[in-house]
Write a protein that holds these residues in place. Structure first.
Motif: not given
Length: 140
Positions: A95-100, A104-106
């Motif tokens: 369920a986690l988003p991808g690396k990119k 972007r979230i960080e």
């Protein structure tokens, strides 16, 4: 010879229909198979009166005893029919988003944190200026 219980696609374009077959692992998906033991029509509604999945339970049991390994999708069908047990899976990272996206979230979180710090500093700079006249009024 390694055997699999797997799906073989039939039906026309955009109208899938699958046969559940016993096949050698080296044979192609829609190619040669040993025996057809069921069918699956994904176009039918899940809760309709016509069954989506048809299995020849006796033959499925026979092939499982002979060592045939079901694919994941076929194992789901066999679990629903009570012929085989499918272990529960846990993939917490699915369920986690991808690396990119995580980058972007960080980055967005860091910008928001910097904006909060700047607002706090601005509020702190305004607070002593407001307090000084208030102290002068109380001493008079």
């Amino acid at each position: 010879m390694a055997l699999k219980l797997r799906l073989a696609r039939a039906g026309s374009k955009k109208r899938p229909y699958y046969h559940i077959v016993v096949a050698d692992v080296r044979s192609p998906r829609d190619g040669r198979f040993i025996e057809q033991v069921g069918s699956w029509n994904p176009m039918l509604p899940k809760d309709g009166e016509a069954p989506r999945i048809k299995l020849d339970e006796e033959r499925v049991k026979h092939w499982l005893e002979m060592g045939a390994q079901p694919t994941d999708r076929v194992l789901r069908f066999l679990d629903q029919a009570g012929l085989a047990k499918r272990p529960a899976r846990q993939n917490p990272k699915k369920a986690l988003p991808g690396k990119k996206a995580q980058e972007r979230i960080e980055e967005q979180r860091m910008k928001e944190e910097e904006a909060r710090q700047a607002a706090a500093e601005a509020a702190a700079a305004e607070a002593p200026a407001e307090e000084a006249p208030a102290e002068a009024e109380t001493t008079e």
